[in-house]
Design a protein around this motif. Structure first.
Motif, PDB file in Angstrom:
ATOM      1  N   THR A  19      46.268  41.050  40.419  1.00 32.71           N
ATOM      2  CA  THR A  19      45.790  41.825  41.568  1.00 32.71           C
ATOM      3  C   THR A  19      46.940  42.567  42.249  1.00 32.71           C
ATOM      4  OG1 THR A  19      44.004  40.233  41.950  1.00 32.71           O
ATOM      5  CG2 THR A  19      44.585  41.684  43.780  1.00 32.71           C
ATOM      6  N   ARG A  22      49.096  44.502  38.688  1.00 39.10           N
ATOM      7  CA  ARG A  22      48.288  45.250  37.718  1.00 39.10           C
ATOM      8  C   ARG A  22      48.988  45.300  36.354  1.00 39.10           C
ATOM      9  NH1 ARG A  22      43.004  45.542  38.962  1.00 39.10           N
ATOM     10  NH2 ARG A  22      42.858  45.582  41.231  1.00 39.10           N
ATOM     11  N   ASP A  71      42.986  44.185  27.847  1.00 40.70           N
ATOM     12  CA  ASP A  71      41.941  44.028  28.853  1.00 40.70           C
ATOM     13  C   ASP A  71      42.151  42.690  29.551  1.00 40.70           C
ATOM     14  OD1 ASP A  71      39.684  43.873  30.404  1.00 40.70           O
ATOM     15  OD2 ASP A  71      38.281  44.397  28.816  1.00 40.70           O
ATOM     16  N   LYS A  73      40.315  41.079  31.490  1.00 37.18           N
ATOM     17  CA  LYS A  73      39.137  40.213  31.518  1.00 37.18           C
ATOM     18  C   LYS A  73      39.117  39.249  30.338  1.00 37.18           C
ATOM     19  CE  LYS A  73      36.174  43.605  31.824  1.00 37.18           C
ATOM     20  NZ  LYS A  73      34.886  44.319  31.944  1.00 37.18           N
ATOM     21  N   TRP A 150      30.190  43.903  33.183  1.00 36.43           N
ATOM     22  CA  TRP A 150      30.045  45.049  34.075  1.00 36.43           C
ATOM     23  C   TRP A 150      31.000  45.054  35.267  1.00 36.43           C
ATOM     24  CZ3 TRP A 150      25.024  42.582  32.963  1.00 36.43           C
ATOM     25  CH2 TRP A 150      24.397  43.174  31.862  1.00 36.43           C
ATOM     26  N   GLY A 151      31.695  43.964  35.517  1.00 34.46           N
ATOM     27  CA  GLY A 151      32.623  43.925  36.638  1.00 34.46           C
ATOM     28  C   GLY A 151      34.035  44.249  36.194  1.00 34.46           C
ATOM     29  N   ASP A 152      34.978  44.138  37.119  1.00 33.08           N
ATOM     30  CA  ASP A 152      36.379  44.350  36.742  1.00 33.08           C
ATOM     31  C   ASP A 152      37.094  43.007  36.669  1.00 33.08           C
ATOM     32  OD1 ASP A 152      37.175  43.569  39.364  1.00 33.08           O
ATOM     33  OD2 ASP A 152      36.927  45.618  40.081  1.00 33.08           O
ATOM     34  N   ALA A 153      38.333  43.050  36.196  1.00 35.52           N
ATOM     35  CA  ALA A 153      39.076  41.812  35.956  1.00 35.52           C
ATOM     36  C   ALA A 153      39.330  41.039  37.244  1.00 35.52           C
ATOM     37  CB  ALA A 153      40.389  42.133  35.257  1.00 35.52           C
ATOM     38  N   THR A 154      39.592  41.759  38.329  1.00 31.81           N
ATOM     39  CA  THR A 154      39.874  41.072  39.596  1.00 31.81           C
ATOM     40  C   THR A 154      38.654  40.313  40.102  1.00 31.81           C
ATOM     41  OG1 THR A 154      41.500  42.772  40.169  1.00 31.81           O
ATOM     42  CG2 THR A 154      40.670  41.388  41.953  1.00 31.81           C
ATOM     43  N   GLN A 155      37.494  40.979  40.063  1.00 32.28           N
ATOM     44  CA  GLN A 155      36.264  40.304  40.492  1.00 32.28           C
ATOM     45  C   GLN A 155      35.989  39.071  39.632  1.00 32.28           C
ATOM     46  OE1 GLN A 155      33.548  43.580  40.001  1.00 32.28           O
ATOM     47  NE2 GLN A 155      33.566  44.070  42.195  1.00 32.28           N
TER      48      GLN A 155
END
Length: 242
Positions: A19, A22, A71, A73, A150-155
């Motif tokens: 976060t 990056r 990625d 995620k 569908w979300g990003d890695a932080t979420q």
């Protein structure tokens, strides 16, 4: 519980650094380094290699997968797949009346699998506990996989960290509730030891009886031989009479 901490904290480090920076490589290597330190600490406390390195392999696999794919995620994907697979195993074992919780706890409680045939109350409790673990882990997967797609890695990272320990504690609590209301376990280990002790006592008694019988026979034989040796005429008379 400590195993859950060892797997949750590296994920927290990963999402925190990612976060801020990056940078997948920095975040992945930091998480992996922390996992190795936790493993070394376990070894220093003379814990088993399984407990020390189980978290290392999972975090290492996720870190390599994330760095190779580019990625972030994917750092969480191996753990998510493991959780989903474990949930399916729990559910399937409950459906086929071989609840995984009973299989795992039976040897620890010295009842082995006696609950399946001799203790129906514990069979029901183990089945309920297994369903609880399976459904809670399935619910966890139902939350995480949509975020992965569908979300990003932080979420995904923060939600996965938040869903690390609380579901585990809920599963443990429900298992305790179900087992607290169930009949006590049958200590088959104690039964086996008692049977072995009884068999050993019976063998000793038979050995004593055999020794007594052999002693009586030996004394009788000696007495007859002594009588014959001291009265040869009687032996002859006995022979002529016959």
């Amino acid at each position: 519980m400590r195993g859950m901490v060892d797997t949750t904290v590296p994920g927290l480090v990963f999402v925190l650094i990612y976060t801020i920076k990056r940078d997948i490589h920095v975040a992945a290597l930091a998480a992996l380094a922390l996992t190795v330190l936790l493993a070394v600490a376990r070894l220093a406390r003379k814990e088993t290699l399984k407990h020390a390195f189980s978290g290392v392999f999972g975090v290492a696999f996720g870190a390599v997968f994330a760095m190779m794919s580019g990625d972030a995620k994917n750092f969480y994907l191996p753990g998510m797949l493991y959780t989903l697979g474990l949930a399916i195993v729990y559910v399937v074992s409950a459906i086929f009346r071989f609840p995984l919780i009973g299989v795992l706890l039976g040897p620890m409680l010295k009842e082995n699998l006696s609950w399946r045939t001799r203790n129906p109350g514990r069979m029901r409790a183990y089945t309920k506990a297994t369903w609880a673990w399976g459904l809670i882990l399935l619910a966890k997967s139902a939350i995480l996989f949509p975020l992965y797609w569908w979300g990003d890695a932080t979420q995904l990272g923060w939600v996965k960290v938040a869903l690390g320990i609380p579901p585990f504690l809920l599963c443990v609590y429900l298992t305790w509730i179900f087992l607290a209301k169930a009949p006590p376990p049958i200590d088959v280990i104690a039964e086996m030891e008692a049977e072995e002790a009884a068999a050993e006592r019976a063998e000793q008694e038979r050995a004593v009886q055999d020794a007594v019988v052999d002693g009586v026979r030996a004394q009788t034989t000696d007495a007859v031989l002594e009588r014959l040796s001291t009265d040869p005429d009687r032996a002859g008379r006995d022979g002529s009479t016959r």
